[in-house]
Design an enzyme around this catalytic site. Sequence first.
Site, PDB file in Angstrom:
ATOM      1  CD1 TRP A   1      -2.120  -2.242   2.134  1.00  0.00           C
ATOM      2  CD2 TRP A   1      -2.951  -1.283  -0.046  1.00  0.00           C
ATOM      3  NE1 TRP A   1      -2.902  -2.868   1.525  1.00  0.00           N
ATOM      4  CE2 TRP A   1      -3.779  -2.653   0.294  1.00  0.00           C
ATOM      5  CE3 TRP A   1      -3.214  -0.896  -1.182  1.00  0.00           C
ATOM      6  CZ2 TRP A   1      -4.512  -3.148  -0.401  1.00  0.00           C
ATOM      7  CZ3 TRP A   1      -4.342  -1.141  -1.703  1.00  0.00           C
ATOM      8  CH2 TRP A   1      -4.848  -2.542  -1.497  1.00  0.00           C
TER       9      TRP A   1
ATOM     10  CG  ASP B   1      -2.920   3.954   4.243  1.00  0.00           C
ATOM     11  OD1 ASP B   1      -4.323   3.790   5.180  1.00  0.00           O
ATOM     12  OD2 ASP B   1      -2.744   3.103   3.320  1.00  0.00           O
TER      13      ASP B   1
ATOM     14  CE  LYS C   1      -8.162  -2.200   5.136  1.00  0.00           C
ATOM     15  NZ  LYS C   1      -8.176  -3.623   4.629  1.00  0.00           N
TER      16      LYS C   1
HETATM   17  C1  LIG Z   1      -3.172   0.179   4.626  1.00  0.00           C
HETATM   18  C2  LIG Z   1      -4.168  -0.120   3.521  1.00  0.00           C
HETATM   19  N1  LIG Z   1      -3.977   1.234   2.666  1.00  0.00           N
HETATM   20  C3  LIG Z   1      -4.721   1.271   1.707  1.00  0.00           C
HETATM   21  C4  LIG Z   1      -5.843   0.284   1.303  1.00  0.00           C
HETATM   22  C5  LIG Z   1      -6.769   0.322   0.048  1.00  0.00           C
HETATM   23  O1  LIG Z   1      -7.898   0.705   0.625  1.00  0.00           O
HETATM   24  P1  LIG Z   1      -9.246   0.975  -0.428  1.00  0.00           P
HETATM   25  O2  LIG Z   1      -9.423  -0.361  -1.075  1.00  0.00           O
HETATM   26  O3  LIG Z   1     -10.239   1.618   0.624  1.00  0.00           O
HETATM   27  O4  LIG Z   1      -8.609   1.849  -1.409  1.00  0.00           O
HETATM   28  C6  LIG Z   1      -5.754  -0.915   2.180  1.00  0.00           C
HETATM   29  C7  LIG Z   1      -7.046  -1.852   1.709  1.00  0.00           C
HETATM   30  O5  LIG Z   1      -7.047  -2.924   2.235  1.00  0.00           O
HETATM   31  C8  LIG Z   1      -4.799  -0.940   3.168  1.00  0.00           C
HETATM   32  O6  LIG Z   1      -4.911  -2.048   4.042  1.00  0.00           O
END
Ligand SMILES: Cc1ncc(COP(=O)(O)O)c(C=O)c1O
Length: 367
Positions: free
Chosen positions: A102, A172, A196
């Site tokens: 991510w 994030d 989550k």
């Molecule tokens: C730490 C983290 N950042 C970003 C994301 C991406 O999130 P989204 O699917 O809401 O764009 C996730 C998804 O699992 C994640 O765990």
Amino acid sequence: MSRAHNFSAGPAVLPVPVIEALRGSLLEFGGAQAGIMEISHRSTDFGEVIDAAKTRLRRIMEIPDDHSVLFLQGGASLQFYMSALNIARPTDAIDYICTGNWSKKAVQEAGRVCDAANVWSSADTAFDHVPAPDEAIEYRPDSIAVHYTSNNTVAGTQLAAAPNTDRPLIADLSSDICSRRIDVARHAVIYAGAQKNLGPSGVTAVILSPWAVERSRASDAARQGGIPSMLSYDLMVQKGSMFNTPNTFGIFALERVLAWVEEQGGLDYFAERSRRRAAQVYAKLDASDFWRPRARPGSRSDMNIAWRIHDQSLESTFVSEAREAGLLALKGHRSMGGIRASLYNALPDDAVAALVEFLTDFEKRHG
Ligand SMILES: Cc1ncc(COP(=O)(O)O)c(C=O)c1O
């Protein structure tokens, strides 16, 4: 009820009392004479919902009064881009700490709109660790902010604390928001997809410092044509997250989850509980060579535990036998394989006990 133990990484398990409240709101919500999904986002009834959601998040996370709280759409993935677009002008630099897939996506998206670069990465060791709290990281002299991923959902690592720097932080918090205290005042931008620890997918909580909102205006002025309306922090703050129609049902669900978080005892309660529960699972995984935890000690996540079996050919048997035993969604992320258990706030304690018991039994039978 035949609800199994749900270890999904997201969308993830929700507290049963919250699901019951949601069910009750579908046909008729309060005095609205219509269901929660059927009333205007401009109605008084929904206005009370979004205000309550903001108030609760402020109280739970101790968000300073001068920070703004938004509930947007587009997921954390849009925030990878949107945070950089708003904070930085095209020539400004943002430093990234790359601790997982991510983080990689975050720096990639930011690179479209500013000078974004990794200043630290554990990619070479399959993201098995994160920077230590006191680790000296060499930031670029001219960078205006530092981005980090607090918890790495896929690799199963978590920073013990925010990076040690005076620069404004962009974080994030998708997979560990509301699982422990953080110093919100040190952050310019915090974002987290709800799916989550906060509710269903389709809502993204965003917290902005006054500096971040100011920077959004400066970036808008510096960019040809300005920032598109839907991507402007400044505009979203002015419009109270309602420049367009927000995810009304998702925000209601998030408000109910936050009420539940407060009832349970808030962040100190969840932090202690997460630590204790994760320690039970790691103790089991560390006890023999049968299991291979992915993350190095010191970098391990309390939210997502990722591991392999020394004989990797047993992993699919593990996942299917677990499913038969009522333990769902233990398959590792498709990019890494292996096994992963997500222990989010809404996962009941007996699910963790059942997992530890299953690990013991599986090792006995296959070890
Ligand atoms: C730490 C983290 N950042 C970003 C994301 C991406 O999130 P989204 O699917 O809401 O764009 C996730 C998804 O699992 C994640 O765990």
